[in-house]
Scaffold this motif. Structure first.
Motif, short mmCIF file in Angstrom:
data_model
loop_
_atom_site.label_atom_id
_atom_site.label_comp_id
_atom_site.label_asym_id
_atom_site.label_seq_id
_atom_site.Cartn_x
_atom_site.Cartn_y
_atom_site.Cartn_z
N UNK A 164 0.75 -1.23 -0.01
CA UNK A 164 -0.10 -0.02 0.18
C UNK A 164 0.59 1.09 -0.04
N UNK A 165 1.91 1.32 0.71
CA UNK A 165 2.94 2.32 0.67
C UNK A 165 3.42 2.45 -0.82
N UNK A 166 3.81 1.42 -1.37
CA UNK A 166 4.24 1.53 -2.90
C UNK A 166 2.99 2.25 -3.63
N UNK A 167 1.91 1.84 -3.47
CA UNK A 167 0.54 2.30 -4.17
C UNK A 167 0.56 3.77 -3.82
N UNK A 168 0.67 4.21 -2.76
CA UNK A 168 0.65 5.53 -2.50
C UNK A 168 1.93 6.39 -3.15
N UNK A 169 3.04 5.70 -3.34
CA UNK A 169 4.17 6.37 -3.76
C UNK A 169 4.10 6.48 -5.42
N UNK A 170 3.41 5.47 -6.07
CA UNK A 170 3.19 5.64 -7.64
C UNK A 170 2.05 6.52 -7.87
N UNK A 171 1.15 6.59 -7.00
CA UNK A 171 0.24 7.79 -7.19
C UNK A 171 0.82 9.23 -7.02
N UNK A 172 1.72 9.19 -6.26
CA UNK A 172 2.34 10.66 -5.87
C UNK A 172 3.44 10.74 -7.25
N UNK A 173 4.01 10.04 -7.74
CA UNK A 173 4.79 9.89 -8.86
C UNK A 173 3.87 10.49 -10.36
N UNK A 174 2.86 9.64 -10.18
CA UNK A 174 2.00 10.07 -11.45
C UNK A 174 1.51 11.58 -11.48
N UNK A 175 1.15 11.97 -10.08
CA UNK A 175 0.57 13.36 -9.88
C UNK A 175 1.83 14.33 -10.13
N UNK A 176 3.12 13.79 -9.62
CA UNK A 176 4.44 14.88 -9.97
C UNK A 176 4.37 14.97 -11.56
N UNK A 177 4.31 13.75 -12.22
CA UNK A 177 4.44 14.02 -13.75
C UNK A 177 3.45 14.76 -14.35
N UNK A 178 2.17 14.56 -13.94
CA UNK A 178 1.10 15.63 -14.67
C UNK A 178 1.33 17.05 -14.38
N UNK A 179 1.72 17.31 -13.13
CA UNK A 179 1.95 18.62 -12.59
C UNK A 179 3.11 19.15 -13.51
N UNK A 180 4.18 18.56 -14.07
CA UNK A 180 5.23 18.92 -14.89
C UNK A 180 5.08 19.27 -16.18
N UNK A 181 4.06 18.85 -16.81
CA UNK A 181 3.51 18.79 -18.03
C UNK A 181 3.36 20.39 -18.39
N UNK A 182 4.27 20.84 -19.53
CA UNK A 182 3.95 22.24 -19.83
C UNK A 182 3.53 22.26 -21.04
#
Length: 485
Positions: free
Chosen positions: A467-485
């Motif tokens: 579950x910690x890994x799932x939370x980490x993956x979700x966080x990575x996806x959100x970071x990727x989305x936020x970095x789209x320009x």
């Protein structure tokens, strides 16, 4: 939403870890019942949403349920330790008279400074009242239960009033001569040998028993048996002369702690019965002379029904003035009755061609008894044995069961309280109906399976990591989305 799902999984995994850790930490706790974390999925929908494409909303802890399976029994050397084999709980109260009970499976009981049975927290174990003599239960209602107490002494001393005695005297015994005639120069003169407890040749045999005075002090009462010869007796006292055709007379004498005492057979008015007096004793260091009694046997070896001392198939009771020997302040007027039979009247004195034998010897009275042993039966009946031979039934351990054990409220100290979810407490006797039996000198171990708990601990840890890994993956996806320009 995926953050909440992962977070719910982490929380559930943490709860699973907590429950498992608690089980492991109580693996040696007596009477402990393991818990199990139970989970349920979260699913939210509305009347306008499409169920075919709906994803669940995670997991939550629905219950931490205790498992009341039987634990293994560990046998001990302490007679106050108890374990329940089967259904039921012990009931304890924090104060005498309190009916707000706690319920436990831990039977590690001991005595407090007032001889009450208590647990490690000082709570009183309660039981049903019983008849002290027979052990018969007087109630099985929790409303009448009371703290169980084990006194270390048994009552007040009681003096001995009755001695039941049955024996066989040997018909082959040689008679001890009595003095015949007053003039040694006359023909037929026989030098007598009066009874003297210090002269072993003046009696045929003896037996002893312990009696008690009014203060509970013990004394040794000894009875001596002397065979008398036919045709002998005082020449000037024909009432005491033994008939020529009868050789079945025995004189019986009594001493208490070596001191001579008078013994006599009396009628209902207290008058000594003529013909029942034995030859007086000689003077000895214990005083004298003292009076004994004379008994007679028939040709069948049974008490002679034609003798003055006969009544109701045996000899009349002999009244013995034992109190005359006391110097310790006890009742100096104490008398006891020697009853020549057992209490049921089955075993009577005999004179057979057989060695002297005591067939029955029992006395009443007792000294102050000290506690020597405590026993608890499978039905919870507690009996105490004391040094004076008394056995008393002190109570019956109360057992309690519930319709829903998992509805009980935990209060710590390996105890539970009744709740609306558990239902009313139903009391009853152990080893009856659905109630389990009580094992004395035993404790119920925790029902935690350590091997299983360690496996569950690994599983819970991996769930937490996933579950910690799932939370980490979700966080990575959100970071990727936020970095789209």
């Amino acid at each position: 939403m995926s953050f909440n799902i992962a977070l719910g999984g982490i929380n559930a995994s943490q709860k699973d870890l907590d429950v498992t850790a608690n089980n492991i930490s109580n693996v040696k706790t007596t009477g402990f019942k393991q818990s199990r974390a139970e989970f349920a999925d979260v699913y939210a929908s509305s009347i306008f949403s499409s169920g075919r494409a709906k994803v669940g909303d995670g997991v939550l802890t629905s219950s931490v349920a205790q498992q009341f399976s039987q634990g293994t029994l560990d046998f001990t050397e302490n007679s106050l330790d108890m374990a329940i084999s089967g259904n039921g709980f012990f009931a304890t109260a924090s104060q005498i008279g309190d009916q707000d009970y706690n319920f436990t499976r831990s039977g590690a009981f001991k005595l407090n400074n007032e001889s009450y049975m208590v647990d490690n927290n000082g709570n009183y174990l309660v039981g049903f009242p019983v008849n002290e003599t027979t052990g018969t239960s007087q109630s099985s209602s929790l409303a009448t239960a009371q703290p169980l107490r084990i006194p270390d002494t048994a009552g007040a001393p009681s003096l001995t009033e009755n001695v039941n005695l049955s024996f066989n005297v040997d018909s082959r015994s040689n008679a001890v001569p009595m003095k015949t005639g007053d003039d040694p120069t006359k023909t037929g003169y026989v030098e007598g040998r009066p009874f003297n407890p210090e002269d072993t040749g003046s009696y045929n045999t003896s037996t002893s028993t312990t009696i008690y005075d009014s203060l509970g002090e013990s004394h040794v009462m000894t009875t001596y048996y002397v065979r008398r010869a036919e045709g002998q007796g005082g020449e000037n006292d024909p009432g005491k002369k033994i008939p020529e055709d009868d050789n079945t007379y025995w004189d019986i004498y009594t001493t208490v702690d070596g001191q001579g005492v008078d013994a006599k057979q009396q009628d209902s008015e207290g008058t000594v019965i003529e013909g029942t007096e034995a030859e007086p004793t000689a003077a000895f260091s214990g005083g004298g002379p003292y009076q004994g009694i004379r008994v007679s046997f028939g040709s069948d070896g049974k008490p002679n029904s034609d003798s003055p001392g006969f009544t109701d198939e045996t000899f009349r009771d002999a009244t013995v003035a034992v109190g005359s020997t006391y110097s310790n302040g006890a009742n100096a007027n104490q008398e006891l009755a020697i009853k020549f039979q057992d209490p049921q009247g089955d075993r009577l004195p005999t004179q057979y061609a057989s060695e002297f034998e005591v067939n029955f010897l029992e006395q009443d009275g007792s000294t102050l008894g000290r506690l020597t042993k405590v026993e608890t039966a499978e039905d919870g009946l507690i009996s105490a044995t004391y040094s004076n031979g008394d056995t008393r039934y002190l109570g019956q351990v109360a057992l309690v069961r519930f319709a829903n054990e998992q509805g009980l409220t935990q209060v710590g100290g390996t105890s539970w309280k009744q709740s609306s979810a558990s239902g009313e407490a139903l009391a009853g006797q152990a080893n009856s109906g659905t109630f389990g039996a009580i094992e004395s000198s035993a404790l119920e171990n925790s029902n935690v399976n350590l091997t299983k708990e360690l496996v569950d601990l690994i599983s819970a840890q991996r769930n937490f990591q996933a579950n910690s890994r799932s939370l980490e993956v979700n966080n990575t996806i959100n970071q990727t989305i936020l970095q789209i320009r």
